[in-house]
Design a protein around this motif. Structure first.
Motif, short mmCIF file in Angstrom:
data_model
loop_
_atom_site.label_atom_id
_atom_site.label_comp_id
_atom_site.label_asym_id
_atom_site.label_seq_id
_atom_site.Cartn_x
_atom_site.Cartn_y
_atom_site.Cartn_z
N TYR A 287 29.34 151.85 -84.86
CA TYR A 287 28.96 150.81 -85.81
C TYR A 287 27.90 149.90 -85.21
N SER A 288 26.91 149.60 -86.00
CA SER A 288 25.90 148.63 -85.59
C SER A 288 25.91 147.46 -86.56
N GLY A 289 25.44 146.32 -86.09
CA GLY A 289 25.44 145.15 -86.95
C GLY A 289 24.84 143.96 -86.23
N GLN A 290 25.05 142.79 -86.79
CA GLN A 290 24.50 141.58 -86.21
C GLN A 290 25.47 140.41 -86.41
N TYR A 291 25.26 139.38 -85.64
CA TYR A 291 26.11 138.19 -85.74
C TYR A 291 25.29 136.94 -85.42
N THR A 292 25.71 135.84 -86.03
CA THR A 292 25.13 134.53 -85.78
C THR A 292 26.28 133.57 -85.55
N LEU A 293 26.30 132.94 -84.39
CA LEU A 293 27.42 132.09 -84.00
C LEU A 293 26.90 130.81 -83.36
N GLU A 294 27.70 129.74 -83.48
CA GLU A 294 27.36 128.48 -82.82
C GLU A 294 28.62 127.68 -82.54
N ASN A 295 28.51 126.76 -81.60
CA ASN A 295 29.63 125.90 -81.26
C ASN A 295 29.52 124.57 -82.00
N GLN A 296 30.52 123.74 -81.81
CA GLN A 296 30.43 122.36 -82.26
C GLN A 296 29.90 121.55 -81.09
N PRO A 297 28.68 121.04 -81.17
CA PRO A 297 28.07 120.37 -80.02
C PRO A 297 28.90 119.19 -79.55
N ASP A 298 28.97 119.03 -78.22
CA ASP A 298 29.61 117.86 -77.64
C ASP A 298 28.81 117.44 -76.41
N GLU A 299 29.27 116.38 -75.75
CA GLU A 299 28.53 115.86 -74.60
C GLU A 299 28.52 116.84 -73.44
N GLU A 300 29.57 117.66 -73.32
CA GLU A 300 29.66 118.58 -72.18
C GLU A 300 28.78 119.80 -72.36
N ASN A 301 28.80 120.40 -73.55
CA ASN A 301 28.11 121.68 -73.75
C ASN A 301 26.83 121.59 -74.56
N GLY A 302 26.65 120.55 -75.33
CA GLY A 302 25.48 120.49 -76.19
C GLY A 302 25.54 121.55 -77.27
N LYS A 303 24.42 121.84 -77.88
CA LYS A 303 24.36 122.84 -78.96
C LYS A 303 24.11 124.22 -78.37
N ILE A 304 24.94 125.19 -78.76
CA ILE A 304 24.77 126.57 -78.33
C ILE A 304 24.64 127.45 -79.57
N SER A 305 23.52 128.10 -79.72
CA SER A 305 23.28 128.99 -80.85
C SER A 305 23.08 130.42 -80.34
N ILE A 306 23.81 131.36 -80.94
CA ILE A 306 23.78 132.75 -80.50
C ILE A 306 23.41 133.64 -81.68
N ASN A 307 22.40 134.46 -81.50
CA ASN A 307 22.01 135.46 -82.50
C ASN A 307 21.98 136.82 -81.81
N GLY A 308 22.81 137.74 -82.29
CA GLY A 308 22.93 139.01 -81.59
C GLY A 308 22.98 140.22 -82.50
N LYS A 309 22.76 141.37 -81.87
CA LYS A 309 22.92 142.66 -82.52
C LYS A 309 23.84 143.52 -81.65
N PHE A 310 24.69 144.34 -82.28
CA PHE A 310 25.61 145.16 -81.50
C PHE A 310 25.56 146.60 -81.95
#
Length: 218
Positions: A190-213
């Protein structure tokens, strides 16, 4: 003298063959199986394993015990794992690790090609990998399905940042875009894609992930 020259020539040929053989073996061990690519805050990463890493099961201590993992539990929950690393990362603690769990609706033919599966923020992912376990090891989604919990999310995502122990919660979506049966018909890739993100905070900041598998269902 002639015998000595022949012996030296034979020795040189054997040595050259031996070196060539070692070189070929080394090249084989370096060959990669690629499971996908992703960008994290715009930087490129790859999900792959070499032959040498596969033989040693280098990433056995990840939640799904390896790299390139896609499986369905007995409790009808699908799990996908992405070990994202750049060229400098050789160990799991140097990699970004994404773990996704998707609750499969009763009677649904999973995965649905072209269907977008929502990944929701959930406290289920707020467990440490060491000691506290994680939502896969604790089978939290399976337990909620078994008790028909009204709070059961359709999907959850967790992220381990390099050198970190804790999972942080992700949300977004994952889509299966294609299914290709193996030549012998025993497996489906199976192939596909995903778009994920965290809830930004003081420790991690904003993390945005765009991937294909590109994963085979185990």
């Amino acid at each position: 003298m002639k015998t000595m020259k022949i012996w030296r020539l034979t020795f040189a040929m054997l040595a050259a063959f031996s070196l060539a053989s070692c070189s070929e073996k080394h090249e084989v061990l370096k060959q990669e199986t690629n499971f996908g690519v992703a960008t994290i805050n715009g930087k490129a990463y790859r999900d792959y394993v070499t032959v040498a890493e596969a033989l040693s099961n280098k990433f056995f201590y990840t939640p799904l015990n390896g790299s390139g993992k896609f499986l369905i539990s007995n409790g009808s929950v699908a799990y996908l794992q992405f070990v994202l690393r750049d060229d400098s990362a050789s160990e799991i603690h140097e990699s970004w690790l994404v773990l996704v769990g998707i609750s499969i609706p009763e009677g649904e033919d999973f995965p649905g090609i072209g269907k977008e599966y929502p990944i929701q923020y959930s406290p289920l992912t707020d467990h440490t990998f060491f000691g506290g376990g994680n939502f896969y090891e604790l089978k939290l989604l399976e337990q909620m399905k078994a008790t028909e919990s009204a709070d059961l999310p359709s999907g959850v995502g967790g992220l381990k940042i390099p050198y970190a122990i804790d999972f942080i919660t992700l949300s977004g979506s994952l889509t299966f875009s294609n299914a290709t049966p193996s030549k012998d018909g025993t497996k489906v890739n199976y192939s596909g894609q995903y778009t994920l993100e965290n809830q930004p905070d003081e420790e991690n900041g904003k993390i945005s992930i765009n991937g294909k598998f590109n994963l085979t269902l185990e």
